[in-house]
Design a protein around this motif. Structure first.
Motif, PDB file in Angstrom:
ATOM      1  N   ASN A  62     -22.620 -41.826  49.631  1.00  0.00           N
ATOM      2  CA  ASN A  62     -21.362 -42.260  50.223  1.00  0.00           C
ATOM      3  C   ASN A  62     -20.641 -43.209  49.274  1.00  0.00           C
ATOM      4  OD1 ASN A  62     -19.872 -44.426  52.091  1.00  0.00           O
ATOM      5  ND2 ASN A  62     -19.866 -42.435  53.098  1.00  0.00           N
ATOM      6  N   CYS A  63     -19.357 -42.947  49.025  1.00  0.00           N
ATOM      7  CA  CYS A  63     -18.559 -43.778  48.119  1.00  0.00           C
ATOM      8  C   CYS A  63     -17.306 -44.259  48.836  1.00  0.00           C
ATOM      9  CB  CYS A  63     -18.146 -42.983  46.883  1.00  0.00           C
ATOM     10  SG  CYS A  63     -19.527 -42.276  45.955  1.00  0.00           S
ATOM     11  N   THR A  64     -17.007 -45.532  48.708  1.00  0.00           N
ATOM     12  CA  THR A  64     -15.832 -46.104  49.347  1.00  0.00           C
ATOM     13  C   THR A  64     -15.057 -46.949  48.347  1.00  0.00           C
ATOM     14  OG1 THR A  64     -17.171 -48.000  50.089  1.00  0.00           O
ATOM     15  CG2 THR A  64     -16.876 -46.191  51.642  1.00  0.00           C
ATOM     16  N   CYS A  65     -13.748 -47.057  48.553  1.00  0.00           N
ATOM     17  CA  CYS A  65     -12.939 -47.925  47.710  1.00  0.00           C
ATOM     18  C   CYS A  65     -11.704 -48.370  48.483  1.00  0.00           C
ATOM     19  CB  CYS A  65     -12.536 -47.240  46.398  1.00  0.00           C
ATOM     20  SG  CYS A  65     -11.410 -45.845  46.576  1.00  0.00           S
ATOM     21  N   SER A  66     -11.148 -49.474  48.070  1.00  0.00           N
ATOM     22  CA  SER A  66      -9.969 -50.001  48.745  1.00  0.00           C
ATOM     23  C   SER A  66      -8.768 -49.093  48.506  1.00  0.00           C
ATOM     24  CB  SER A  66      -9.657 -51.412  48.241  1.00  0.00           C
ATOM     25  OG  SER A  66      -9.181 -51.373  46.900  1.00  0.00           O
ATOM     26  N   GLU A  67      -7.791 -49.171  49.395  1.00  0.00           N
ATOM     27  CA  GLU A  67      -6.598 -48.342  49.278  1.00  0.00           C
ATOM     28  C   GLU A  67      -5.836 -48.661  47.996  1.00  0.00           C
ATOM     29  OE1 GLU A  67      -2.824 -46.905  52.071  1.00  0.00           O
ATOM     30  OE2 GLU A  67      -4.180 -48.474  52.753  1.00  0.00           O
ATOM     31  N   THR A  68      -5.740 -49.936  47.664  1.00  0.00           N
ATOM     32  CA  THR A  68      -5.024 -50.336  46.451  1.00  0.00           C
ATOM     33  C   THR A  68      -5.686 -49.763  45.209  1.00  0.00           C
ATOM     34  OG1 THR A  68      -4.250 -52.392  47.458  1.00  0.00           O
ATOM     35  CG2 THR A  68      -4.282 -52.306  45.055  1.00  0.00           C
ATOM     36  N   PHE A  69      -7.012 -49.864  45.151  1.00  0.00           N
ATOM     37  CA  PHE A  69      -7.750 -49.362  43.996  1.00  0.00           C
ATOM     38  C   PHE A  69      -7.578 -47.845  43.860  1.00  0.00           C
ATOM     39  CE2 PHE A  69     -11.542 -47.709  41.883  1.00  0.00           C
ATOM     40  CZ  PHE A  69     -11.633 -48.531  40.777  1.00  0.00           C
ATOM     41  N   PHE A  70      -7.653 -47.124  44.973  1.00  0.00           N
ATOM     42  CA  PHE A  70      -7.517 -45.666  44.929  1.00  0.00           C
ATOM     43  C   PHE A  70      -6.135 -45.254  44.431  1.00  0.00           C
ATOM     44  CE2 PHE A  70      -6.187 -41.675  46.870  1.00  0.00           C
ATOM     45  CZ  PHE A  70      -7.189 -40.818  46.416  1.00  0.00           C
ATOM     46  N   LEU A  71      -5.090 -45.832  45.026  1.00  0.00           N
ATOM     47  CA  LEU A  71      -3.733 -45.444  44.657  1.00  0.00           C
ATOM     48  C   LEU A  71      -3.414 -45.833  43.220  1.00  0.00           C
ATOM     49  CD1 LEU A  71      -1.843 -46.330  47.964  1.00  0.00           C
ATOM     50  CD2 LEU A  71      -2.541 -44.073  47.139  1.00  0.00           C
ATOM     51  N   ASP A  72      -3.895 -46.983  42.775  1.00  0.00           N
ATOM     52  CA  ASP A  72      -3.691 -47.380  41.381  1.00  0.00           C
ATOM     53  C   ASP A  72      -4.381 -46.394  40.439  1.00  0.00           C
ATOM     54  OD1 ASP A  72      -2.153 -49.617  41.878  1.00  0.00           O
ATOM     55  OD2 ASP A  72      -3.868 -50.956  42.004  1.00  0.00           O
ATOM     56  N   THR A  73      -5.556 -45.908  40.834  1.00  0.00           N
ATOM     57  CA  THR A  73      -6.307 -44.979  39.998  1.00  0.00           C
ATOM     58  C   THR A  73      -5.587 -43.646  39.860  1.00  0.00           C
ATOM     59  OG1 THR A  73      -8.430 -45.986  40.580  1.00  0.00           O
ATOM     60  CG2 THR A  73      -8.485 -43.730  39.735  1.00  0.00           C
TER      61      THR A  73
END
Length: 284
Positions: free
Chosen positions: A87-98
């Motif tokens: 399972n992998c999770t990340c913040s919304e900001t980090f995802f959109l920036d990526t």
């Protein structure tokens, strides 16, 4: 229905997390939603997944992606004694920036993940699992900015898996072409180049080219260049070699052609790509 906040052990200095879960017999995750992005991979067994009222069977080598506010629950399908997931999770900001940094069209992402991605090519699948293992079990060996780069490349693999899934929906694609494309994802093959693709296909260059254009709307050379450039992009973030050494290592022989292919894929030069990543590493 529960709404989960960021996991309690979400790293203070890293806006993402990789973890593992094993379901035995009647164990399950009850219906819930999140405030962050999540994707999980079925490593062993088979799982029943209910997402936004839709039920899917997830066998081994399946990927499922969830957006903030997606509602879902997970159950062991009872076909196996246990189900093992990463399972992998990340913040919304980090995802959109990526995804912006990777020049990926954010507006098209929901279409790519309207359902689970099944039967991911074995080479891509193993790459994803290996990266997740590295981030989870050896994170103490790497500086925070290197871990961020690793997780970003894992996200890129997830997007590639979704894109491949869309192309695979055309059930009339010849098996020989699917297998040849999958085998070309091995580094030794895409670095060798077109002659290896022809050899793996068992067809003439003309037949291979016509089939690639018909089923994938790209030439064999364009596909090879894409694999080489993505390898080069990863090396730019993790290797101490200079740009031109990396270019040769990835199978390119001409500077201008390499730059042209890199710009086509990422919308920027290799040096701009490095700087963009360095800026992105500082985003919380």
């Amino acid at each position: 229905m529960n709404r989960d906040r960021l996991p309690s052990d979400f790293w203070a200095d890293q806006p993402f997390m990789v973890s593992r879960n094993i379901f035995y017999n009647d164990e399950y995750f009850k219906s819930h939603t999140h405030s962050y992005y999540e994707f999980f991979m079925i490593v062993e067994g088979e799982m029943d997944h209910i997402m936004n009222t839709q039920t899917h069977k997830l066998p081994r080598r399946s990927l499922c992606f969830l957006y903030p506010d997606d509602q879902h629950e997970l159950h062991n399908s009872h076909k196996t004694e246990k189900v093992h997931i990463i399972n992998c999770t990340c913040s919304e900001t980090f995802f959109l920036d990526t995804v912006r940094m990777l020049q990926y069209d954010v507006e098209k992402i929901p279409d790519s993940f309207s359902g689970p991605v099944l039967n991911i090519p074995s080479v891509l699948w193993q790459t994803m699992v290996d990266k997740a293992n590295l981030i989870q079990f050896q994170r103490g060996d790497y500086a925070p900015h290197v871990l961020r780069a690793m997780f970003r490349t894992l996200l890129l693999d997830v997007l590639l898996a979704a894109s491949a899934h869309i192309g695979a929906e055309h059930t009339d694609i010849p098996v020989w072409l699917i297998r040849a494309r999958e085998k070309m994802q091995y580094e030794k093959n895409f670095i060798t180049g077109l002659e290896k693709f022809i050899e793996l296909s068992g067809r003439t260059q003309e037949h291979l080219t016509r089939s690639m254009k018909k089923y994938y709307d790209e030439t064999p050379t364009a596909y090879i260049n894409q694999l080489r450039v993505k390898k080069a992009a990863g090396m730019l973030l993790t290797s101490r070699k200079d740009v031109w050494e990396i270019m040769y290592d990835c199978g390119f022989s001409g500077h201008s052609y390499f730059l042209k292919c890199f710009r086509k894929c990422f919308g920027m030069s290799p040096r701009q790509y490095i700087k963009a990543n360095q800026r992105a590493f500082n985003i919380k």
